[in-house]
Design a protein around this motif. Structure first.
Motif, PDB file in Angstrom:
ATOM      1  N   ALA A  90       0.826  -1.205   0.000  1.00  0.00           N
ATOM      2  CA  ALA A  90       0.000   0.000   0.000  1.00  0.00           C
ATOM      3  C   ALA A  90       0.866   1.264   0.000  1.00  0.00           C
ATOM      4  N   GLU A  91       2.092   1.151   0.483  1.00  0.00           N
ATOM      5  CA  GLU A  91       3.030   2.274   0.483  1.00  0.00           C
ATOM      6  C   GLU A  91       3.786   2.379  -0.834  1.00  0.00           C
ATOM      7  N   GLY A  92       3.474   1.519  -1.775  1.00  0.00           N
ATOM      8  CA  GLY A  92       4.132   1.557  -3.073  1.00  0.00           C
ATOM      9  C   GLY A  92       5.341   0.649  -3.175  1.00  0.00           C
ATOM     10  N   LEU A  93       5.457  -0.292  -2.268  1.00  0.00           N
ATOM     11  CA  LEU A  93       6.594  -1.221  -2.263  1.00  0.00           C
ATOM     12  C   LEU A  93       6.122  -2.671  -2.298  1.00  0.00           C
ATOM     13  N   PRO A  94       5.549  -3.114  -3.421  1.00  0.00           N
ATOM     14  CA  PRO A  94       5.113  -4.512  -3.495  1.00  0.00           C
ATOM     15  C   PRO A  94       6.311  -5.444  -3.614  1.00  0.00           C
ATOM     16  N   ARG A  95       6.148  -6.642  -3.130  1.00  0.00           N
ATOM     17  CA  ARG A  95       7.186  -7.664  -3.315  1.00  0.00           C
ATOM     18  C   ARG A  95       6.936  -8.333  -4.660  1.00  0.00           C
ATOM     19  N   PHE A  96       7.956  -8.342  -5.494  1.00  0.00           N
ATOM     20  CA  PHE A  96       7.830  -8.924  -6.824  1.00  0.00           C
ATOM     21  C   PHE A  96       7.884 -10.444  -6.735  1.00  0.00           C
ATOM     22  N   PRO A  97       7.241 -11.140  -7.685  1.00  0.00           N
ATOM     23  CA  PRO A  97       7.220 -12.605  -7.655  1.00  0.00           C
ATOM     24  C   PRO A  97       8.611 -13.240  -7.701  1.00  0.00           C
ATOM     25  N   PHE A  98       9.552 -12.615  -8.361  1.00  0.00           N
ATOM     26  CA  PHE A  98      10.901 -13.168  -8.485  1.00  0.00           C
ATOM     27  C   PHE A  98      11.783 -12.827  -7.292  1.00  0.00           C
ATOM     28  N   GLU A  99      11.283 -12.036  -6.369  1.00  0.00           N
ATOM     29  CA  GLU A  99      12.092 -11.492  -5.279  1.00  0.00           C
ATOM     30  C   GLU A  99      11.952 -12.351  -4.025  1.00  0.00           C
ATOM     31  N   GLY A 100      13.069 -12.787  -3.486  1.00  0.00           N
ATOM     32  CA  GLY A 100      13.053 -13.533  -2.234  1.00  0.00           C
ATOM     33  C   GLY A 100      12.904 -12.591  -1.047  1.00  0.00           C
ATOM     34  N   PRO A 101      12.665 -13.147   0.141  1.00  0.00           N
ATOM     35  CA  PRO A 101      12.476 -12.301   1.320  1.00  0.00           C
ATOM     36  C   PRO A 101      13.675 -11.389   1.615  1.00  0.00           C
ATOM     37  N   LEU A 102      14.894 -11.893   1.455  1.00  0.00           N
ATOM     38  CA  LEU A 102      16.068 -11.070   1.768  1.00  0.00           C
ATOM     39  C   LEU A 102      16.285  -9.970   0.727  1.00  0.00           C
ATOM     40  N   ALA A 103      16.049 -10.275  -0.541  1.00  0.00           N
ATOM     41  CA  ALA A 103      16.172  -9.250  -1.576  1.00  0.00           C
ATOM     42  C   ALA A 103      15.113  -8.169  -1.383  1.00  0.00           C
ATOM     43  N   TYR A 104      13.914  -8.574  -1.008  1.00  0.00           N
ATOM     44  CA  TYR A 104      12.847  -7.605  -0.750  1.00  0.00           C
ATOM     45  C   TYR A 104      13.205  -6.729   0.440  1.00  0.00           C
ATOM     46  N   GLN A 105      13.696  -7.346   1.480  1.00  0.00           N
ATOM     47  CA  GLN A 105      14.100  -6.592   2.671  1.00  0.00           C
ATOM     48  C   GLN A 105      15.164  -5.548   2.315  1.00  0.00           C
ATOM     49  N   ALA A 106      16.133  -5.926   1.504  1.00  0.00           N
ATOM     50  CA  ALA A 106      17.197  -4.999   1.103  1.00  0.00           C
ATOM     51  C   ALA A 106      16.625  -3.843   0.281  1.00  0.00           C
ATOM     52  N   ARG A 107      15.692  -4.131  -0.608  1.00  0.00           N
ATOM     53  CA  ARG A 107      15.093  -3.077  -1.428  1.00  0.00           C
ATOM     54  C   ARG A 107      14.285  -2.119  -0.578  1.00  0.00           C
ATOM     55  N   VAL A 108      13.531  -2.640   0.370  1.00  0.00           N
ATOM     56  CA  VAL A 108      12.744  -1.788   1.262  1.00  0.00           C
ATOM     57  C   VAL A 108      13.679  -0.931   2.106  1.00  0.00           C
ATOM     58  N   ALA A 109      14.777  -1.502   2.570  1.00  0.00           N
ATOM     59  CA  ALA A 109      15.724  -0.740   3.393  1.00  0.00           C
ATOM     60  C   ALA A 109      16.294   0.449   2.611  1.00  0.00           C
ATOM     61  N   ARG A 110      16.518   0.276   1.306  1.00  0.00           N
ATOM     62  CA  ARG A 110      17.050   1.372   0.481  1.00  0.00           C
ATOM     63  C   ARG A 110      16.007   2.457   0.229  1.00  0.00           C
ATOM     64  N   THR A 111      14.760   2.036  -0.001  1.00  0.00           N
ATOM     65  CA  THR A 111      13.748   3.003  -0.414  1.00  0.00           C
ATOM     66  C   THR A 111      12.846   3.494   0.716  1.00  0.00           C
ATOM     67  N   PHE A 112      12.792   2.767   1.819  1.00  0.00           N
ATOM     68  CA  PHE A 112      11.918   3.136   2.936  1.00  0.00           C
ATOM     69  C   PHE A 112      12.622   2.793   4.252  1.00  0.00           C
ATOM     70  N   PRO A 113      13.667   3.545   4.599  1.00  0.00           N
ATOM     71  CA  PRO A 113      14.507   3.191   5.740  1.00  0.00           C
ATOM     72  C   PRO A 113      13.783   3.154   7.094  1.00  0.00           C
ATOM     73  N   LYS A 114      12.662   3.860   7.212  1.00  0.00           N
ATOM     74  CA  LYS A 114      11.930   3.852   8.492  1.00  0.00           C
ATOM     75  C   LYS A 114      11.415   2.451   8.839  1.00  0.00           C
ATOM     76  N   ALA A 115      11.073   1.672   7.818  1.00  0.00           N
ATOM     77  CA  ALA A 115      10.525   0.330   8.050  1.00  0.00           C
ATOM     78  C   ALA A 115      11.611  -0.735   8.106  1.00  0.00           C
ATOM     79  N   ALA A 116      12.849  -0.361   7.775  1.00  0.00           N
ATOM     80  CA  ALA A 116      13.923  -1.356   7.635  1.00  0.00           C
ATOM     81  C   ALA A 116      14.189  -2.180   8.892  1.00  0.00           C
ATOM     82  N   PRO A 117      14.329  -1.582  10.094  1.00  0.00           N
ATOM     83  CA  PRO A 117      14.653  -2.418  11.261  1.00  0.00           C
ATOM     84  C   PRO A 117      13.568  -3.455  11.593  1.00  0.00           C
ATOM     85  N   ASP A 118      12.322  -2.999  11.545  1.00  0.00           N
ATOM     86  CA  ASP A 118      11.238  -3.938  11.873  1.00  0.00           C
ATOM     87  C   ASP A 118      11.076  -5.013  10.799  1.00  0.00           C
ATOM     88  N   LEU A 119      11.254  -4.627   9.536  1.00  0.00           N
ATOM     89  CA  LEU A 119      11.154  -5.632   8.470  1.00  0.00           C
ATOM     90  C   LEU A 119      12.312  -6.619   8.546  1.00  0.00           C
TER      91      LEU A 119
END
Length: 162
Positions: A90-119
């Motif tokens: 909903a924040e504009g950061l969907p997880r892509f089908p080809f993306e694993g949990p760790l790759a998604y976490q890294a992408r979110v950390a780059r683009t939305f650092p506020k959510a990075a520690p909890d994610l």
């Protein structure tokens, strides 16, 4: 010719052989019904054994009074992760089908650092569940706390893009 006229078919009279065949058929039918009833009885006994021995988790009443089993810790972690993905989408950061949990976490950390520690914490708890591990109640509680952090950041940010 033994009392038979020429050209007449022989008469069949019920005798010991005909009665014996009917008796065998009735015995087979009776045995089949008995086995079917025994199988049904065993099925009911097998389904009831866990409830009487306390083998199942305590049931809760859900919507409409339908009994529901208490969620397992693994299910709670999966649910927390799924809800986090939904909030981040909903924040504009969907997880892509080809993306694993760790790759998604890294992408979110780059683009939305506020959510990075909890994610990162939630992903660390989710990985063992996703790939065959078992977690306890403590891990499930931690996952739900991490979800609360993600939800609070997502609801206050207005936009996931930093």
């Amino acid at each position: 010719l033994g009392g038979l006229e020429a050209g007449e078919p022989p008469r069949v009279e019920p005798g010991p052989r005909a009665l014996g065949e009917a008796g065998v058929a009735l015995a087979a039918l009776s045995a089949s019904l008995t086995l079917a009833l025994l199988a049904l009885l065993l099925l009911f006994a097998w389904r009831a054994r866990g409830k009487e021995a306390g083998g199942e988790k305590e049931e809760k009443r859900g919507r409409g009074g339908i009994p529901q089993r208490e969620a397992l810790p693994q299910d709670r972690v999966r649910r927390a992760y799924a809800l986090a993905l939904k909030a981040l989408k909903a924040e504009g950061l969907p997880r892509f089908p080809f993306e694993g949990p760790l790759a998604y976490q890294a992408r979110v950390a780059r683009t939305f650092p506020k959510a990075a520690p909890d994610l990162a914490r939630l992903t660390g708890l989710y990985l063992p569940v996703r790939y065959g591990g078992v977690v306890g109640e403590e891990c499930a509680g931690e996952a739900e706390e991490a979800l609360k952090g993600i939800l609070s950041v997502c609801s206050t940010s207005g936009s996931g893009k930093a």
